[in-house]
Design a protein around this motif. Structure first.
Motif, mmCIF file in Angstrom:
data_model
loop_
_atom_site.group_PDB
_atom_site.id
_atom_site.type_symbol
_atom_site.label_atom_id
_atom_site.label_comp_id
_atom_site.label_asym_id
_atom_site.label_seq_id
_atom_site.Cartn_x
_atom_site.Cartn_y
_atom_site.Cartn_z
ATOM 1 N N PRO A 347 -40.937 49.212 22.023
ATOM 2 C CA PRO A 347 -42.186 48.514 22.325
ATOM 3 C C PRO A 347 -41.971 47.338 23.263
ATOM 4 C CG PRO A 347 -41.435 47.965 20.133
ATOM 5 C CD PRO A 347 -40.513 49.023 20.632
ATOM 6 N N ARG B 111 -37.285 58.113 18.994
ATOM 7 C CA ARG B 111 -38.595 57.633 19.475
ATOM 8 C C ARG B 111 -39.336 58.695 20.286
ATOM 9 N NH1 ARG B 111 -36.544 52.492 21.306
ATOM 10 N NH2 ARG B 111 -36.820 50.861 19.760
ATOM 11 N N GLN B 128 -47.986 50.863 21.298
ATOM 12 C CA GLN B 128 -47.389 52.016 20.624
ATOM 13 C C GLN B 128 -47.850 52.000 19.181
ATOM 14 O OE1 GLN B 128 -43.182 51.575 21.203
ATOM 15 N NE2 GLN B 128 -43.263 52.254 23.329
ATOM 16 N N ARG B 131 -43.982 52.533 15.273
ATOM 17 C CA ARG B 131 -42.846 51.647 15.523
ATOM 18 C C ARG B 131 -41.688 52.142 14.675
ATOM 19 N NH1 ARG B 131 -44.751 46.792 13.275
ATOM 20 N NH2 ARG B 131 -46.186 48.199 12.241
ATOM 21 N N HIS B 147 -36.970 46.231 15.759
ATOM 22 C CA HIS B 147 -37.927 47.098 16.436
ATOM 23 C C HIS B 147 -37.454 47.490 17.822
ATOM 24 C CE1 HIS B 147 -41.704 46.098 13.963
ATOM 25 N NE2 HIS B 147 -40.646 45.734 13.289
#
Lengths: 387, 310
Positions: A347, B111, B128, B131, B147
């Protein structure tokens, strides 16, 4: 504003209430195997599983009958894949029906009946379904040793999988469930055939794990570069003595558990007759698309999970026809461990904030080098800096 | 001197007046034509702008109004992104409540699910829904999770915990919403009406799983990567200033397809199905595996479970 609110909050409880009522009613009114039928009838919408549930919720011929009249069940076939059967036997009490009534546990391990059955069982080499399976659907199957299948399979693309062979009883009795309601109950199918399809039952896992839902296995592509054995052994005699492979086989590496240590070798899982293929430890010859039977001889827990859907992957749809991937779709059979891979990007941080190069969670910072826990810092502060 | 100043002021007034009239004219042109270029309502027609303004709550619209709204959404997407989008309104299926289970022994932190979700659901490219958290083995303390892990996975001594909307059966976000812009559908999916939400973000504060995301700006959505198969409550392009969240790929799952994260998972760690079907895979997992849910003590009753192989 209040009316949608009331509706919204009432709905989940209403659903749960209706579902619970249906479940209770079905348990009271019907035997266990008919729960599906009752629930399908209780649901307001027939667009769920529809009539298929009615057809599928038939009892197995070998299951203990509810009436005590038929005290002698048909003999249990233990000829095929004994390792997987033995591994499956501790899981038997988990089934719905208690195995006490009319179920003879000793038959599972009876060598006499096993030998009789193995002689009586017809050879299933050259099952008519396996000839068209691998080649035809090569375009839609998944590659054995790569991840590049299209995850975004559309229903249209799934229609191309219709060349897959239905595992189990479908090999003999064609059962087009795709149309919805045309499938016959299993007891009718078995009654219509002279010889019950016990190999099919075993292949589809019904015998090993009662309660397995019907499924189709997505056929794997044939990979001639990885399996060039028949290029030479079509005419060359093969030395069948187990040994560490030398020239010209030294380009082939087997990294499958104990395989590399000389425990197993080629002819543990392969045979070279005809087109070549797989064999079980007992000598049952199988096409490559039934590799899951070979795998399940040793990996019994994974096989059980695979048959029931906790291991492996169901593709195309979450309801209706169960199309699942073979073991070899994800695990390359000669080196089954999955390799490490680079992760996709993570992210981003919120706009205007820079992400540190290596982000260490704060909880770890507090306990790592130089950062003392909070209580120690408070104690330090109170003692005037003296530790 | 005085005259000069007078002229100057009149000139400014004249300019302002001309600008005003020009604006009125543009509005009139926009109202008269179906494809006004850069008019007052972002290129919308007057009718569409009015209909947007007076659009009702999703659950209060009649079927005809819903169809009208869907066509309007498609027109808006055509104007803004130049794509021919099909916005559907597939209703929930009876006798179905969706559940999800994730095998944390199998998840390896690739991912792939995250990016499949981004593409499928027309997410802004800085958002997103999923996570994946890299956790130290032997711990479930989310504060120790990372993360932002990179590089080769899986790493030594780590396991991977994918987080997404848990679709709680007792959802605190729904309780927190002051205007009922979010609710739970009969098939168990917690959805948001993006046109009803006004962005107070109370739901984000109420969610214990941080599963809701706010569009701080216009979503960064490349037109060439738009997925044209959309759903009103799902992956249609969101406006600025509203909250969005995972919706179990409602446009796929209501048409019997698995969610995009499930379809993309290369390790088979995800199990999706109908909780009311006793023969489904998800029911097998829940009845035969050691499962747990995150923050179960809060009583939110998540419909997403985690399990292990052993």
């Amino acid at each position: 504003m209040s009316s949608p609110a009331q509706r919204n909050r009432a709905r989940p409880w209403l659903i749960l209430l209706v579902a619970a009522t249906c479940a209770v009613a079905s348990v009271e009114a019907a035997p266990t195997s008919d729960r599906l039928l009752t629930q399908a009838a209780g649901g307001a919408d027939t667009g769920g599983w529809g009539g298929d549930w009615e057809d599928l919720s038939v009892s197995f011929p070998d299951e203990p009958p509810s009436e005590p009249a038929s005290a002698s069940p048909p003999p249990t076939r233990s000829s095929q894949a004994p390792a997987a059967q033995e591994a499956a036997s501790p899981a038997q009490p988990a089934a719905d029906e208690p195995p006490e009534a009319g179920w003879d546990w000793s038959e599972w391990g009876d060598p006499k009946s096993a030998s009789e059955e193995s002689t009586a069982a017809p050879s299933i080499e050259g099952t008519p379904a396996d000839s068209a399976s691998a080649e035809d659907a090569a375009g839609t199957g998944t590659d054995a040793d790569s991840w590049d299948w299209d995850w975004d399979e559309t229903p249209a693309a799934a229609g191309a999988v219709t060349t897959t062979r239905r595992a189990g009883v479908g090999a003999k009795a064609a059962s087009p469930r795709r149309g919805g309601r045309t499938v016959k109950p299993r007891d009718q199918r078995l009654a219509s055939t002279a010889e019950p399809d016990f190999e099919g039952e075993i292949r589809a896992g019904y015998r090993l794990f009662p309660g397995v839902q019907p499924f189709e296995v997505i056929p794997s592509k044939k990979d001639p570069e990885m399996h060039p054995c028949l290029d030479c052994h079509e005419w060359a005699e093969s030395d069948r003595t187990p040994r560490r492979l030398q020239e010209p086989h030294d380009n082939f590496q087997l990294k499958h558990g104990l395989h590399g240590k000389g425990e197993f070798w080629c002819f543990t899982c392969h045979h070279l007759e005809g087109e070549g293929g797989l064999r079980t430890l007992e000598g049952l010859k199988l096409p490559f698309d039934e590799a899951y039977i070979v795998c399940s001889q040793c990996h019994a827990q994974a096989a059980r999970d695979w048959y029931f859907g906790a291991h492996g992957k169901r593709v195309t749809s979450w309801r209706g026809d169960r199309q699942i991937l073979n073991c070899t779709a994800c695990h390359y059979q000669h080196k089954p461990a999955l390799a490490a891979r680079k992760a996709m990007p993570g992210p981003t941080t919120r706009m205007g904030m820079e992400r540190p190069d290596h982000w260490v969670p704060k909880a770890q910072l507090d306990t790592q080098d130089g950062h003392k826990p909070l209580w120690e810092r408070i104690a330090e502060r109170r003692s005037g800096g003296q530790p | 001197m005085r005259k000069h100043r007078y002229e100057a002021t009149t000139g400014q007034a004249d300019h302002a007046r001309r600008k005003f009239l020009k604006g009125i004219g543009t509005v009139a042109v926009a109202a008269g034509t179906a494809h006004g270029a850069r008019a007052a309502w972002g290129g919308e027609t007057l009718g569409d702008a009015f209909a947007d303004f007076f659009q009702k709550h999703y659950q209060r619209m009649t079927p005809a109004e819903i169809q009208e709204t869907l066509r309007r959404i498609e027109r808006k997407a055509k104007r803004r992104y130049g794509v021919d989008m099909q916005c559907s309104n597939t209703p929930p299926r009876g006798g179905v409540v969706f559940g999800y289970a994730i095998n944390i022994s199998k998840c390896r932190g690739y991912r792939d699910c995250v990016h499949a979700c981004v593409k499928e659901n027309n997410l802004s490219r800085d958002t997103q829904y999923i996570r994946v958290v890299e956790m130290p083995q032997g711990s479930l303390d989310l504060a120790q999770g990372d993360h932002y892990f990179e590089g080769e996975v899986p790493k030594e001594g780590k396991y991977y915990l994918p987080l997404q909307c848990m679709h709680c059966d007792n959802p605190p976000c729904v309780k927190a919403c002051p205007i009922d812009a979010t609710w739970m559908e009969p098939d168990g999916i917690v959805v948001v009406d993006y046109d009803w939400c006004f962005g107070c973000r109370y739901c984000m504060a109420a969610c214990p799983y941080s599963a809701r995301f706010f569009n701080w700006g216009q979503p960064d959505l490349p037109p060439e990567e738009i997925n044209p198969d959309t759903h009103y409550l799902g992956n249609r392009p969101r406006p600025k200033g509203v909250v969005e969240k995972c919706h179990f790929c409602i446009q796929r799952t209501r048409n019997d397809r698995p969610p995009a994260c499930h379809a993309a998972c290369p390790t088979g760690a995800r199990v999706f199905g109908n909780l009311l079907d006793p023969d489904s895979e998800i029911r097998y997992v829940l009845e035969n595996k050691a499962v747990f849910r995150l923050k179960e003590e809060l009583g939110t009753e998540p419909k997403l479970w985690y399990f292990r192989d052993t």
